[in-house]
Design an enzyme around this catalytic site. Structure first.
Site, PDB file in Angstrom:
ATOM      1  N   THR A  12       0.773  -1.333  -0.048  1.00 11.99           N
ATOM      2  CA  THR A  12       0.026   0.028  -0.016  1.00 11.99           C
ATOM      3  C   THR A  12       0.831   1.178   0.031  1.00 11.99           C
ATOM      4  O   THR A  12       0.931   2.055  -0.814  1.00 11.99           O
ATOM      5  CB  THR A  12      -1.026   0.025   1.327  1.00 11.99           C
ATOM      6  OG1 THR A  12      -1.679  -1.089   1.131  1.00 11.99           O
ATOM      7  CG2 THR A  12      -1.859   1.321   1.247  1.00 11.99           C
ATOM      8  N   ALA A  13       1.602   1.275   1.006  1.00 13.84           N
ATOM      9  CA  ALA A  13       2.435   2.546   1.076  1.00 13.84           C
ATOM     10  C   ALA A  13       3.617   2.903   0.006  1.00 13.84           C
ATOM     11  O   ALA A  13       3.897   3.733  -0.477  1.00 13.84           O
ATOM     12  CB  ALA A  13       3.215   2.492   2.469  1.00 13.84           C
ATOM     13  N   ASN A  99      -7.229  -7.713   0.626  1.00 13.24           N
ATOM     14  CA  ASN A  99      -7.787  -7.254   1.715  1.00 13.24           C
ATOM     15  C   ASN A  99      -9.397  -7.193   1.397  1.00 13.24           C
ATOM     16  O   ASN A  99     -10.024  -7.209   0.468  1.00 13.24           O
ATOM     17  CB  ASN A  99      -7.489  -6.034   2.556  1.00 13.24           C
ATOM     18  CG  ASN A  99      -7.649  -4.611   1.732  1.00 13.24           C
ATOM     19  OD1 ASN A  99      -8.481  -4.694   0.850  1.00 13.24           O
ATOM     20  ND2 ASN A  99      -6.945  -3.568   2.111  1.00 13.24           N
ATOM     21  N   HIS A 502      -4.914  -6.051  11.074  1.00 10.85           N
ATOM     22  CA  HIS A 502      -4.618  -4.860  11.079  1.00 10.85           C
ATOM     23  C   HIS A 502      -3.237  -4.450  11.868  1.00 10.85           C
ATOM     24  O   HIS A 502      -2.945  -3.705  12.770  1.00 10.85           O
ATOM     25  CB  HIS A 502      -5.746  -3.910  11.643  1.00 10.85           C
ATOM     26  CG  HIS A 502      -6.893  -3.997  10.976  1.00 10.85           C
ATOM     27  ND1 HIS A 502      -8.110  -3.590  11.455  1.00 10.85           N
ATOM     28  CD2 HIS A 502      -7.303  -4.278   9.824  1.00 10.85           C
ATOM     29  CE1 HIS A 502      -9.062  -3.601  10.683  1.00 10.85           C
ATOM     30  NE2 HIS A 502      -8.617  -4.205   9.424  1.00 10.85           N
ATOM     31  N   THR A 547      -7.102  -0.338   8.521  1.00 13.23           N
ATOM     32  CA  THR A 547      -5.729   0.445   8.342  1.00 13.23           C
ATOM     33  C   THR A 547      -5.170   0.652   7.000  1.00 13.23           C
ATOM     34  O   THR A 547      -4.213   1.560   6.764  1.00 13.23           O
ATOM     35  CB  THR A 547      -4.589  -0.456   9.097  1.00 13.23           C
ATOM     36  OG1 THR A 547      -4.483  -1.794   8.558  1.00 13.23           O
ATOM     37  CG2 THR A 547      -4.634  -0.601  10.579  1.00 13.23           C
TER      38      THR A 547
END
Length: 566
Positions: A12-13, A99, A502, A547
């Site tokens: 994600t990041a 997810n 999470h 998250t």
């Protein structure tokens, strides 16, 4: 091979950072992802699907050997539980590719708490512009939303809800919870259609949103997948690059700065293997100490959770139309002393698995939204980078979390027995995410055949269904037994609690004087040069949220900081 920035982890990041940092043609950026690449125009069906129930079981796309102990030494009844598989994405896009697609911001109080804990510049007013920058909300506009971001946000309209979801909402309304139109702009208690990262019944992963063909075509951005980073390279206390195994060869890459974006489990593992962390733990493994940072791998957090399942009548089940199995959710306050408002969260799940049994079973999933259990750890089991770290979630280490899950179980039982849900469900039972359930959840022909045979019996006479649930499905006491015995309920909560994937907070950012802070508020690792962290491990505390969206926000904000302060 030399770059200005190396990003370790294409989750994600990492996808956000690769996009934003390579926007300047003068900056050479390398993104290394341990898992496979995905063609965003023609992704595997399980990753594109609105229904995520096959994606997170697919061994091609997660860390198959990663396990976690769930229970706390302080909370456990009897022997400690064995480590269980803990699904985390190992694919471009990371966990955003597998997810549940929930896009929950949390509450303003979460980020004001971050600032109060020493993460200067991370209060609500400071992070809101970055939440807005992430999103293109199809349903709402105004100062609390973005309309031009790369991640599409929407809600499944009530007109598309199945009868089970409608009954869950009606039961919540009967308990005097109000309808919230927009969970990400209305922060009180109430039920709502959850926000999802999804467009036209298709998942929007971080890799879809931030690494499209135009971004990948940038000559200054290199993306290498199936690249397993084995070590960080240091000269003194300055990180100069990484070593990675690619196609059977060990290759060294150098850079002006290395950014760890491998998630709250693997980022601290990279640091620990480099000799950065608690000195006593490193010494036991024979790892030379480079720099002592006591907080590395410490205070791991997740949201403690329980479920209550039930048989769905044929009319209540999901039908053609949306594949979204979670159509209604509830944020509420437990009212337990010393607990903050909005400290609990509940999901109405109208399909519990991909197979035919899952289509016939619905559930209520309740988790502690504002947890106080923060004694989890990530430690090394070996110096070998191919050995997964030891993960102890230590859920329920704070007594308030146990009491709130007990309260939450009673509320789920009350909703489940309401006239609204009783009309479309029957045979409620405490559900457990056990190894048996996980084995049946693996998508394969054998499980499809087994579930098909069992589902025919479940749809048969009530006495047969009851016998199947009691003998084969339920693992533990009945709902009635739990509600009638406080001690039995407490023991059940402690034995059955699970996390909700999470993982957060293992390399927390904080103030200079905070001995447990691993980084400063810009993600720079304290005491070292050329090394930064940029993922959910930075969270000072876990927000009242799934998250993924907070991680997108964090990466957007850190990218701006990196660009502005070069």
């Amino acid at each position: 091979m030399e770059f200005e920035k190396i990003i370790v982890g294409g989750g994600t990041a990492g996808c956000v950072l690769a996009n934003r940092l390579s926007a300047s043609a003068q900056r050479r950026v390398l993104l290394l992802e341990a898992g496979p690449d995905i063609d965003s125009k023609n992704p595997p069906a399980c990753l594109a699907d609105s229904y995520p129930g096959t994606a997170y079981y697919d061994s091609r796309f997660n860390w198959v050997d990663l396990k976690a102990r769930i229970q706390s030494d302080m909370a456990t009844v009897g022997p400690r539980d064995a480590a269980r598989k803990y699904e985390q994405g190992r694919v471009i896009g990371g966990s955003s590719s597998i997810n549940g697609q929930q896009s929950n911001r949390g509450t303003p109080a979460d980020y004001d708490e971050w600032a109060a804990k020493g993460a200067t510049g991370w209060n609500w007013d400071s992070v809101l512009p970055y939440f807005n920058k992430v999103e293109r909300d199809l349903d709402f506009a105004g100062p609390l939303h973005g309309n031009a971001g790369p991640v599409v946000h929407r809600r499944v309209p009530e007109s598309e809800w199945c009868d089970h979801a409608r009954a869950v909402a009606a039961a919540m309304r009967a308990q005097r919870y109000t309808l919230l139109q927009d969970q990400n702009a209305e922060f009180g208690d109430g039920f709502f259609a959850p926000v999802i990262a999804n467009e036209n019944e298709r998942r929007i992963a971080a890799s879809d949103a931030y690494l499209d063909a135009s971004v990948r075509a940038r000559p200054n951005l290199t993306v290498i997948c199936n690249a397993f980073v084995t070590s960080l390279i240091f000269e003194g206390r300055v990180c100069k690059g990484v070593a990675a195994d690619i196609d059977g060869k060990s290759i060294r890459f150098t850079a002006g700065e290395v950014i760890l974006a491998s998630g709250a489990i693997h980022t601290p593992a990279h640091l620990l293997r480099a000799g950065i962390g608690p000195a006593d733990r490193l010494r036991k493994l024979g790892i030379p100490l480079l720099f002592e940072l006591r907080g590395v791998g410490q205070r791991l957090m997740d949201h403690p959770s329980l479920s209550l399942a039930s048989f769905l009548t044929p009319s209540a089940r999901m039908k053609s139309g949306t594949r979204r199995h979670i159509q209604v959710a509830l944020r509420y306050s437990s009212g337990i002393p010393e607990c903050e408002p909005g400290d609990m969260f509940m999901l109405g799940v109208s399909r519990t698995a991909w197979h035919s049994i899952g289509a016939r079973i619905g559930s209520l999933v309740n988790f502690v939204n504002k947890t106080y259990s923060e004694t989890g750890t990530v430690t090394l089991s070996s110096r070998d980078p191919y050995r997964e770290p030891s993960v102890d979630l230590n859920l329920l280490s704070d007594y308030r979390d146990t009491h709130r899950l007990m309260h939450g179980f009673r509320l789920m039982a009350q909703l489940q027995s309401s006239p609204e849900l009783a009309a479309v469900t029957s045979d409620a039972f405490p559900a457990s995410y056990s190894e048996r359930v996980k084995r049946l959840g693996i998508p394969n022909r054998r499980n499809a055949l087994l579930s098909s045979a069992a589902s025919a019996l479940i749809d048969g006479p009530q006495f047969i269904r009851k016998l199947l649930i009691e003998r084969l499905v339920r693992e533990g006491p009945s709902v009635a037994e739990l509600l009638s015995d406080e001690r039995l309920l407490e023991d059940y909560v402690k034995k059955s609690v699970t996390g909700v994937w999470h993982a957060s907070c293992t390399c927390r950012m904080g103030a200079e004087g905070d001995r447990m802070a691993v980084t400063d508020p810009s993600g720079r690792v304290r005491g070292l040069g050329g090394l930064r962290v940029a993922d959910a491990s930075l969270f000072p505390t876990i927000p009242r949220a799934n998250t993924n969206l907070p991680t997108l926000m964090l990466a957007e904000k850190l990218a701006d900081d990196i660009v502005a302060n070069q």
